[in-house]
Design a protein around this motif. Structure first.
Motif, PDB file in Angstrom:
ATOM      1  N   GLU A  54       0.813  -1.216   0.000  1.00 11.67           N
ATOM      2  CA  GLU A  54       0.000   0.000   0.000  1.00 11.67           C
ATOM      3  C   GLU A  54       0.846   1.265   0.000  1.00 11.67           C
ATOM      4  O   GLU A  54       0.435   2.297  -0.542  1.00 11.67           O
ATOM      5  CB  GLU A  54      -0.937   0.006   1.211  1.00 11.67           C
ATOM      6  CG  GLU A  54      -1.998  -1.085   1.197  1.00 11.67           C
ATOM      7  CD  GLU A  54      -1.535  -2.418   1.769  1.00 11.67           C
ATOM      8  OE1 GLU A  54      -0.319  -2.568   2.059  1.00 11.67           O
ATOM      9  OE2 GLU A  54      -2.381  -3.324   1.931  1.00 11.67           O
ATOM     10  N   HIS A 343      -0.670 -25.912   1.012  1.00 10.47           N
ATOM     11  CA  HIS A 343      -0.220 -25.524   2.360  1.00 10.47           C
ATOM     12  C   HIS A 343      -0.369 -26.679   3.356  1.00 10.47           C
ATOM     13  O   HIS A 343       0.295 -26.709   4.375  1.00 10.47           O
ATOM     14  CB  HIS A 343      -1.036 -24.344   2.895  1.00 10.47           C
ATOM     15  CG  HIS A 343      -0.912 -23.087   2.083  1.00 10.47           C
ATOM     16  ND1 HIS A 343       0.217 -22.763   1.378  1.00 10.47           N
ATOM     17  CD2 HIS A 343      -1.781 -22.052   1.894  1.00 10.47           C
ATOM     18  CE1 HIS A 343       0.025 -21.587   0.776  1.00 10.47           C
ATOM     19  NE2 HIS A 343      -1.178 -21.138   1.063  1.00 10.47           N
ATOM     20  N   CYS A 363      -4.149 -17.363   3.235  1.00 12.31           N
ATOM     21  CA  CYS A 363      -4.876 -18.628   3.414  1.00 12.31           C
ATOM     22  C   CYS A 363      -4.173 -19.502   4.445  1.00 12.31           C
ATOM     23  O   CYS A 363      -4.811 -20.153   5.270  1.00 12.31           O
ATOM     24  CB  CYS A 363      -4.906 -19.404   2.099  1.00 12.31           C
ATOM     25  SG  CYS A 363      -6.235 -18.941   1.003  1.00 12.31           S
ATOM     26  N   ASP A 409       3.681 -16.030  -0.645  1.00 11.25           N
ATOM     27  CA  ASP A 409       4.435 -15.320  -1.693  1.00 11.25           C
ATOM     28  C   ASP A 409       4.020 -13.862  -1.829  1.00 11.25           C
ATOM     29  O   ASP A 409       4.871 -12.964  -1.897  1.00 11.25           O
ATOM     30  CB  ASP A 409       4.335 -16.056  -3.037  1.00 11.25           C
ATOM     31  CG  ASP A 409       2.910 -16.433  -3.439  1.00 11.25           C
ATOM     32  OD1 ASP A 409       2.018 -16.434  -2.567  1.00 11.25           O
ATOM     33  OD2 ASP A 409       2.691 -16.747  -4.622  1.00 11.25           O
ATOM     34  N   THR A 411       2.563 -12.040   0.438  1.00 14.09           N
ATOM     35  CA  THR A 411       2.938 -11.378   1.682  1.00 14.09           C
ATOM     36  C   THR A 411       4.440 -11.103   1.720  1.00 14.09           C
ATOM     37  O   THR A 411       4.891 -10.065   2.204  1.00 14.09           O
ATOM     38  CB  THR A 411       2.515 -12.243   2.883  1.00 14.09           C
ATOM     39  OG1 THR A 411       1.112 -12.490   2.785  1.00 14.09           O
ATOM     40  CG2 THR A 411       2.814 -11.562   4.197  1.00 14.09           C
ATOM     41  N   ALA A 443      -3.965 -15.842  -2.819  1.00 11.46           N
ATOM     42  CA  ALA A 443      -5.172 -16.672  -2.768  1.00 11.46           C
ATOM     43  C   ALA A 443      -6.230 -16.100  -1.834  1.00 11.46           C
ATOM     44  O   ALA A 443      -7.412 -16.035  -2.160  1.00 11.46           O
ATOM     45  CB  ALA A 443      -4.811 -18.093  -2.347  1.00 11.46           C
TER      46      ALA A 443
HETATM   47  C1  LIG Z   1      -1.523  -4.337   5.194  1.00 14.52           C
HETATM   48  C2  LIG Z   1      -2.424  -5.408   4.709  1.00 14.52           C
HETATM   49  N1  LIG Z   1      -2.807  -5.412   3.422  1.00 14.52           N
HETATM   50  C3  LIG Z   1      -3.619  -6.391   2.955  1.00 14.52           C
HETATM   51  C4  LIG Z   1      -4.080  -7.370   3.789  1.00 14.52           C
HETATM   52  C5  LIG Z   1      -5.018  -8.452   3.242  1.00 14.52           C
HETATM   53  N2  LIG Z   1      -4.258  -9.667   3.024  1.00 14.52           N
HETATM   54  C6  LIG Z   1      -4.022 -10.502   4.006  1.00 14.52           C
HETATM   55  S1  LIG Z   1      -2.984 -11.719   3.582  1.00 14.52           S
HETATM   56  C7  LIG Z   1      -2.876 -11.202   2.027  1.00 14.52           C
HETATM   57  C8  LIG Z   1      -2.025 -11.898   1.020  1.00 14.52           C
HETATM   58  C9  LIG Z   1      -2.170 -13.358   1.001  1.00 14.52           C
HETATM   59  O1  LIG Z   1      -1.452 -13.870  -0.084  1.00 14.52           O
HETATM   60  P1  LIG Z   1      -0.252 -14.865   0.096  1.00 14.52           P
HETATM   61  O2  LIG Z   1       0.743 -14.347   1.052  1.00 14.52           O
HETATM   62  O3  LIG Z   1       0.275 -15.170  -1.267  1.00 14.52           O
HETATM   63  O4  LIG Z   1      -0.908 -16.168   0.763  1.00 14.52           O
HETATM   64  P2  LIG Z   1      -2.082 -17.113   0.201  1.00 14.52           P
HETATM   65  O5  LIG Z   1      -3.364 -16.514   0.645  1.00 14.52           O
HETATM   66  O6  LIG Z   1      -1.928 -17.170  -1.268  1.00 14.52           O
HETATM   67  O7  LIG Z   1      -1.866 -18.416   0.865  1.00 14.52           O
HETATM   68  C10 LIG Z   1      -3.641 -10.067   1.873  1.00 14.52           C
HETATM   69  C11 LIG Z   1      -3.774  -9.393   0.601  1.00 14.52           C
HETATM   70  C12 LIG Z   1      -3.677  -7.314   5.136  1.00 14.52           C
HETATM   71  N3  LIG Z   1      -4.089  -8.199   6.047  1.00 14.52           N
HETATM   72  N4  LIG Z   1      -2.851  -6.335   5.561  1.00 14.52           N
END
Ligand SMILES: Cc1ncc(C[n+]2csc(CCOP(=O)(O)OP(=O)(O)O)c2C)c(N)n1
Ligand code: SF4
Lengths: 541, 164
Positions: A54, A343, A363, A409, A411, A443
């Motif tokens: 952000e 996972h 997730c 990924d 994150t 995801a």
């Molecule tokens: C500052 C902030 N921005 C956005 C989010 C929303 N959010 C939480 S986890 C995440 C990303 C998840 O993606 P990833 O790390 O690839 O894990 P996956 O869900 O694919 O397992 C997002 C967008 C948040 N919690 N905090």
């Protein structure tokens, strides 16, 4: 021709307004409930991009505005914490085109780690804030936010909440939206280079802008007044307003559209006309305390209603002063990792090895639930690495060697890279192990692209960051890749080996999210076809 | 009639609850009502409970159906009946998943539309509007299958609830 009414959710309404307002670029990072704004803007033909996080999204948006364009920057409430640094100084500058930041708050935490009330940011960073109560207002206020931003050269916050973002209501679009002038660079060093010598007068200018906007808000702001007799008056904003109107149709209502700076004289007049004045607001008592500070006597709500979302029955209880325990709705079925989710195996191994798992958000946070129960901390995006390192530095060696940081990924790109820098720079004596769960997508929020997927928001191919190359370049001692299809079974052995070494390690576990995999294959095929077409069209030398 | 009609749809992620509520909201919009539709879909792709509220009438304020005020509760999954029941008013109508006999549908994927068919038997809205909204939401190749599912659900509810 009058544009037709449409049934839109709040996010879609913001996107449509952004299109009509001539926004040159929409930037943001996914986060429920804000994600669909940029996705819809892209669908409608606008130009939208996911940023790594952000803070970067806001900085790009600020650049757009400095260049004279209109920028829409979207994020969930906690995203503004990440973007706070540029935001607090962006308000000192003169933005030329227009800059509207959407903060999508999540009272009740439908899908968030906290329920912070971002109305505090408007006051703290000194930015006007508009709060729509439905999709029509989301549309109207987005247009208004760009007008206000352009007129006072100031960033404006559009604060949505989950119910506004994800409720569909009717919208009549406008056909007469004034378009911004074409982008054009105008040098203006004192209003854009925030060294103390320029920032000091800039702060004064900002306060003058806010005084003007407050006067505008009193004179012609979006304040909706419904007079229904004197015995009860309700002041509200955002989604709380529609609950209040339904809970108390017999009352007089004042609904405030711009909640910072407040139209305080309008409020005072309304207050003078009623015998009992109640502030109905979701979250913290922000409006209530502002009224008290202005010497307007009002009733707030009992403390128990600070928590969670409001709804019609809770507003009825507030008005009745009812503080008896609320009925607890039956618990629904909680979500779980999909069958076949990549996972799953990782958390089985971490559980069986009795690791201390410094976790993160995505997730994979569901790895904390049975049957895995394999996550010990989760605070904010990226925290897994720093928190893991802190535990390594502090725990007795036999425990420290069990600590693993686990991060997704998306994150990792968002805020894990600086954690790796910390690991290389201040390695714990026992070393450390960071595992990136690379499932090729974001995801959690509905499968968005990110800089590690090599595809843009609309899934076209673009530059791609290699986590392994990055880890090596940063000087991490052991960098390994495990493709779960071919060598997933080796994870336990690999982790055992790395945990025993007093060295820094990065393990990338790679397998696409099972829900996203078919789409990823489709995008990859489309990219290859596009490339072949481009090659075929190239003139021979 | 100036009363607001409250309908709640419940089920599990992946069952098409939100698609069904989108179609329903579009139906009442096409029928000329003010409408608000609300949903909680944070992590529905991972199989948790999902529910959605649709409210329509001359003017609708809150997008959420207050507890104990739903006129109709449509549930797509047996375990979700008790979870959602408190939203129903005492004389409200519960349309449970077994209103559609298990082997009555050619394709299970159209179960959500069959449930809309069951709901349609209670509402005074022309069938053609329902079909228009279904066609607007679903890909053309799915239209026939879902038209049949809709008709099947409508008939099944008429028989089950003795409607004319
Ligand atoms: C500052 C902030 N921005 C956005 C989010 C929303 N959010 C939480 S986890 C995440 C990303 C998840 O993606 P990833 O790390 O690839 O894990 P996956 O869900 O694919 O397992 C997002 C967008 C948040 N919690 N905090
Ligand atoms: S959506 Fe993907 S990453 Fe999330 S639980 Fe399902 S398979 Fe796993």
């Amino acid at each position: 021709m009058k544009p037709e009414k449409q049934l839109l959710n709040g996010d879609e309404a913001v996107a449509l307004a952004a299109l009509h307002a001539g926004v040159s670029l929409g930037t943001g990072y996914p986060g429920t409930p804000s994600t669909e704004i940029l996705e819809t803007f892209d669908h409608l033909g606008g130009k939208a991009q996911w940023s790594p996080n952000e803070k970067v999204a806001l900085e790009v948006g600020l650049g757009v505005a400095f260049a004279g364009g209109r920028a829409l920057v979207t994020m969930k409430h906690v995203g503004l914490n990440v973007a706070a640094d540029p935001f607090f100084t962006a308000t000192y500058t003169d933005v030329d085109g227009g800059l509207v930041l959407v903060s999508a708050d999540d009272p009740g935490m439908a899908s968030s780690q906290n329920e912070q009330d971002n109305r505090h940011y408007a006051r703290a960073a000194v930015a006007p804030m508009l709060e729509p109560c439905d999709s029509q207002q989301a549309y109207d206020y987005t247009l208004a936010a760009f007008e206000i931003s352009g007129r006072w050269k100031i960033p404006v916050i559009l604060r949505l909440t989950t119910r506004v973002c994800h409720s569909k209501t009717l919208v009549s679009p406008r056909s007469d939206v004034a378009q911004p002038a074409a982008p054009d660079f105008k040098r203006n060093v004192p209003s854009r280079v925030m060294i103390p010598a320029y920032a000091k007068p800039a702060h004064h200018r900002l306060r003058i802008k806010m005084a003007e906007i407050a006067a505008w808000n009193d004179a012609e702001g979006f304040n909706q007044r419904i007079d229904n007799g004197k015995s009860l008056g309700i002041i509200s904003s955002g989604i709380a307003a529609v609950h209040a109107m339904e809970a108390a149709p017999e009352a007089s209502h004042l609904v405030i559209g711009m909640t910072y700076p407040l139209p305080i004289e309008t409020i005072r007049k309304f207050a003078d006309g009623v015998e009992r004045l109640v502030v109905v607001e979701e979250g913290d008592p922000v409006l209530f305390e502002s009224l008290l500070a202005a010497g307007i006597p009002a009733e707030g709500k009992p403390e128990m209603y600070r928590f969670g979302e409001l709804n019609v029955q809770r507003v009825r209880r507030i008005l009745a002063g009812d503080t008896t325990p609320e009925p607890v709705p039956p618990k629904g079925k909680p979500p779980e990792l999909c069958q076949g989710c990549s996972h799953r195996d990782v958390f089985e191994v971490l559980r069986d090895m009795d690791c201390i798992v410094s976790g993160d958000i995505g997730c994979y946070t569901l790895g904390m639930l049975p049957p895995f129960s394999a996550m010990d901390t989760c605070v904010c995006m990226g925290a897994s690495i720093g928190v893991g390192l802190g535990m390594r530095h502090t725990l007795p060696a036999d425990q420290a060697r069990r600590v693993v940081s686990v991060i997704g990924d998306s994150t990792f790109v968002h805020s894990g890279i600086t954690g790796l820098a910390e690991m290389v720079y201040n390695p714990p004596e026992t070393g450390h192990v960071v595992v990136i769960l690379d499932n090729g997508t974001t995801a959690m929020t509905g499968q968005q692209e990110h800089p590690g997927t090599g595809r843009t928001l609309n899934h076209d191919p673009t530059g791609k960051i290699s986590f392994e190359a990055l880890g090596k370049a940063m000087g991490i001692q052991n960098v390994l890749t495990l493709d779960r299809f071919t060598d997933g079974h080796r994870l336990e052995a690999v982790l055992k080996d790395l945990l025993a070494k007093p060295e820094t390690s990065l393990v990338v576990v790679r397998q696409p999210c099972v829900l996203a995999a078919p789409k990823i294959r489709f995008y990859e095929k489309a990219a290859i076809e596009k490339m072949n077409q481009a090659c075929a069209a190239m003139p021979a030398e | 009639m100036n009363k607001v009609t409250n309908i709640v749809l419940g089920g599990l992620g992946g069952q098409g609850v939100l698609t069904a509520s989108d179609i329903l909201a579009d139906v009442v919009f096409r029928a000329g009502y003010d409408v608000k539709k609300s949903e909680l879909h944070g992590m529905s792709q991972r199989g948790g409970s999902v529910s959605s509220d649709v409210r329509y009438g001359p003017v609708v304020h809150s997008p959420m159906v207050p507890l104990g005020e739903a006129d109709f509760l449509l549930v797509l999954e047996p375990t979700q009946v008790d979870v959602n029941k408190p939203v129903l008013r005492p004389e409200g109508v519960l349309i449970p998943p077994d209103v559609i006999p298990p082997d009555g549908l050619k394709n299970k994927k159209s179960f959500n539309v069959a449930m809309l068919g069951a709901l349609s038997a209670f509402l005074d809205i022309p069938e053609s509007i329902w079909l228009d909204a279904i066609h607007a939401r679903l890909a053309a190749k799915l239209h026939r299958l879902n038209d049949e599912a809709f008709a099947y659900g409508r008939q099944a509810a008429r028989a089950r609830f003795h409607l004319s």
